[in-house]
Design an enzyme around this catalytic site. Structure first.
Site, mmCIF file in Angstrom:
data_model
loop_
_atom_site.group_PDB
_atom_site.id
_atom_site.type_symbol
_atom_site.label_atom_id
_atom_site.label_comp_id
_atom_site.label_asym_id
_atom_site.label_seq_id
_atom_site.Cartn_x
_atom_site.Cartn_y
_atom_site.Cartn_z
ATOM 1 N N GLU A 461 0.809 -1.234 0.000
ATOM 2 C CA GLU A 461 0.000 0.000 0.000
ATOM 3 C C GLU A 461 0.838 1.278 0.000
ATOM 4 O O GLU A 461 0.536 2.232 0.692
ATOM 5 C CB GLU A 461 -0.966 0.010 1.195
ATOM 6 C CG GLU A 461 -1.835 -1.225 1.311
ATOM 7 C CD GLU A 461 -2.593 -1.531 0.015
ATOM 8 O OE1 GLU A 461 -2.906 -0.603 -0.729
ATOM 9 O OE2 GLU A 461 -2.863 -2.714 -0.236
ATOM 10 N N GLY A 462 1.866 1.283 -0.787
ATOM 11 C CA GLY A 462 2.709 2.470 -0.897
ATOM 12 C C GLY A 462 3.948 2.326 -0.050
ATOM 13 O O GLY A 462 3.863 2.192 1.171
#
Length: 607
Positions: A461-462
């Site tokens: 997620e990043g």
């Protein structure tokens, strides 16, 4: 009562006053007793259906086999099916939703706390967050029929959901997405219907047979009049692409959509979760005799990333919680080991006496240092994440002014809530291995698996660097820096209360100094107005920001902790964090405020 349960009760009720939320209309049917019942149920399911199989799903990874139609399908251990079924039947997939949707209208802070049990028991079995986030996105941006057909089926557990962003050539760089979506029917009742072609990589739960359908949310670009894709993120739109096509009543039509499993990714950790490469529109399953996966647009053209961020922000908090729970699992395992394993002699005033019997590991000062490091990092991370969850409730049910403040605070804290636990709770897992010594890196003990599972979270997620650039490049500066100012005001209020307590006054002064340094470094980083210079040291800034935030959390907890074991534990963790961890921010902030370019400007040939 488990250690985790006692910690959650302290955080929910003694600190965050979750019961006070029942005075709000949305939560009026709830009470301390209903919250406890939810926690009881989730703890029981986690202990019975998840924890006993954590090692099993690590060693018996998802595998592919050829279906009668020649396509690939995925086989998972039966334990995974049973665990997911138990979770769905508990109602937790729809916990925060309206009663009309079969939900509980449960505060998000209680939902997050309840889900913590699954993250600690088996993170790769308990990866339900994408289905919930997928459905929540549709509730925010989908049409009423899309909500009724797709989101409702996910909340009930009939179907599952994914988020399909990355591609083989475009990981975090979503502007390089090459999946195409060509309009086929603008008047389809399920939304404007397109045909999609492209490939999506790293898709968790992208293929399985646990449910009758899988709802993929896919980012793709609609070509312009010249047939070319619009460069950058502005051309990205969002589409619902079900594995099996459905009609407007939500019934399966029996037609397989043109989405095919190309293969599985075999990862370091989270091995119980299927991770896939999916091909969209290659013609393996032509619809109406034509290649192209059928997808229904969500929202307006070109606003796909804006819609997807709704899901991504939820997922980021979820990843932070996963990291914290894996850290806590390792902490508890190493604490138990340290209390029972004898090794070495204690150091007395004149050194060691070899004639003395060996003592338990926990009697050695350095072992205690490693245990306190784990406790302060993991319980501090859990508290920060539940604070963020409480802000979500405030954003949705508070007064307009309180809701706006909560929104801004979440903007600032979400990158930290994802990244700080992912880095520091991984370090906690490393310390858990260290306490076990040579046994720690064998499969006879669980701590090596916790480390492997947690190593993924700095990328999920990043990445850490992306979150850091988001924090320093956008979040602390948005709306004239209001979010950072609001956070600083809350930290300052805690400092003021702590200064009134003799035992906490020194920590209060240290936090005040740290907050001032963080604010000064924020301004200094942007003094030249050059983003390439300001963001060159975004990661050290993130590390310092997170340490200041968690120090604040520990000071908050110290103000509410009572006497006894809990109070002593909070005091010890607070002392450790302020004396061993908070001083580290000085080196991090020095390179930020001096805009040091050592890394950015070193010639490539020098590496």
């Amino acid at each position: 009562m488990s250690t985790l349960r006692a910690t959650l009760d302290f955080l929910l009720y003694d600190w965050l006053d979750a019961t006070a939320l029942t005075a709000r209309p949305r939560f009026a049917d709830h009470s301390h007793e209903t919250f406890a019942a939810v926690l009881d149920t989730c703890e029981r399911i986690a202990l019975e259906k998840y924890a006993p199989f954590n090692r099993l799903v690590d060693t018996e990874e998802p595998r592919t086999e050829t279906a009668p139609d020649g396509s690939l399908r995925v086989r998972l251990p039966q334990a995974t099916h049973e665990a997911r079924r138990a979770y769905a039947e508990s109602g937790m997939l729809a916990a925060a939703q309206d009663y009309a949707l079969g939900g509980m209208q449960l505060p998000y802070v209680v939902e997050a706390a309840a889900n913590a049990f699954f993250g600690k028991a088996s993170i790769s079995i308990g990866s339900n967050l994408l289905s919930v986030g997928n459905a929540n996105l549709l509730m925010a941006h989908g049409t009423p029929l899309q909500q009724q057909v797709f989101a409702a089926a996910e909340f009930s557990g009939r179907w599952t959901g994914t988020m399909c962003l990355s591609e083989p050539q475009a990981g975090s760089s979503l502007s390089d997405v090459a999946t195409r979506a060509v309009l086929e029917d603008a008047a389809d009742p399920l939304g404007p219907r397109y045909r999609l072609t492209g490939h999506k990589m790293w898709i968790s739960s992208g293929e399985h047979e646990m449910t009758e359908n899988i709802v993929h949310l896919v980012l793709a670009k609609i070509p312009g009049a010249d047939g070319k894709l619009v460069p950058g993120v502005k051309g990205i739109s969002l589409f619902i692409v079900p594995k099996w096509l459905v009609d407007a009543r939500g019934e399966l039509t029996g037609v397989r959509n043109d989405v095919a499993l190309a293969g599985l990714n075999h990862k370091l950790g989270w091995r119980g979760t299927t991770n896939t490469l999916l091909n969209f529109g290659e013609g393996r399953f032509p619809v109406d005799g034509q290649p192209g996966a059928v997808g229904y647009r969500v929202g307006q053209p070109g606003e796909g990333l804006k819609c997807m961020f709704h899901m991504m922000n939820e997922a980021r908090i979820g990843i932070g919680m996963a990291a914290a729970m894996l850290g806590l699992a390792g902490y508890e395992a190493s604490l138990d080991y340290a209390k029972t394993r004898t090794q070495g002699r204690p150091v007395g005033p004149v050194g060691k006496d070899p004639g003395q019997p060996p003592v338990r590991l926990i009697e050695h000062a350095d072992i205690r240092r490693m245990l306190l490091a784990q406790k302060s990092m993991c319980e501090g991370a859990l508290a920060l994440l539940l604070y963020c969850a409480r802000l979500v409730d405030e954003q949705h049910t508070g007064t307009p002014e309180a809701a706006d403040e909560a929104r801004l605070l979440l903007e600032v804290l979400t990158p930290v809530a994802k990244s700080w636990p992912s880095e520091n709770c991984l370090e906690a897992n490393s310390l858990a291995i260290q306490i076990h010594g040579g046994y720690g890196y064998t499969r006879d003990f669980p701590v090596e698996q916790y480390w492997r599972d947690n190593r993924l979270n700095m990328i999920h997620e990043g990445t850490h660097g992306i979150q850091a650039m988001d924090l320093l490049g956008r979040k602390v500066r948005m709306e004239g820096g209001r979010g950072l100012a609001l956070l600083a005001a809350r930290v300052s209020a805690t400092i003021g209360r702590a200064r009134a307590r003799t035992a906490l006054a020194g920590h209060a002064d240290a936090l005040a100094t740290a907050l001032g340094r963080l604010q000064a470094a924020t301004a200094a980083a942007w003094a030249a107005g050059d983003a390439s210079v300001a963001l060159a040291n975004a990661v050290p800034y993130m590390q310092a920001f997170g340490h200041v935030a968690v120090a604040w959390i520990w000071l908050e907890l110290s103000l509410v902790a009572s006497a006894g074991d809990a109070g002593t534990g909070v005091a010890g963790a607070t002392d450790y964090f302020f004396r061993y961890e908070l001083p580290r921010i000085e080196a991090w902030l020095r390179v930020v405020e001096t805009r040091d370019m050592t890394c950015a400007r070193l010639p490539e040939e020098a590496f």
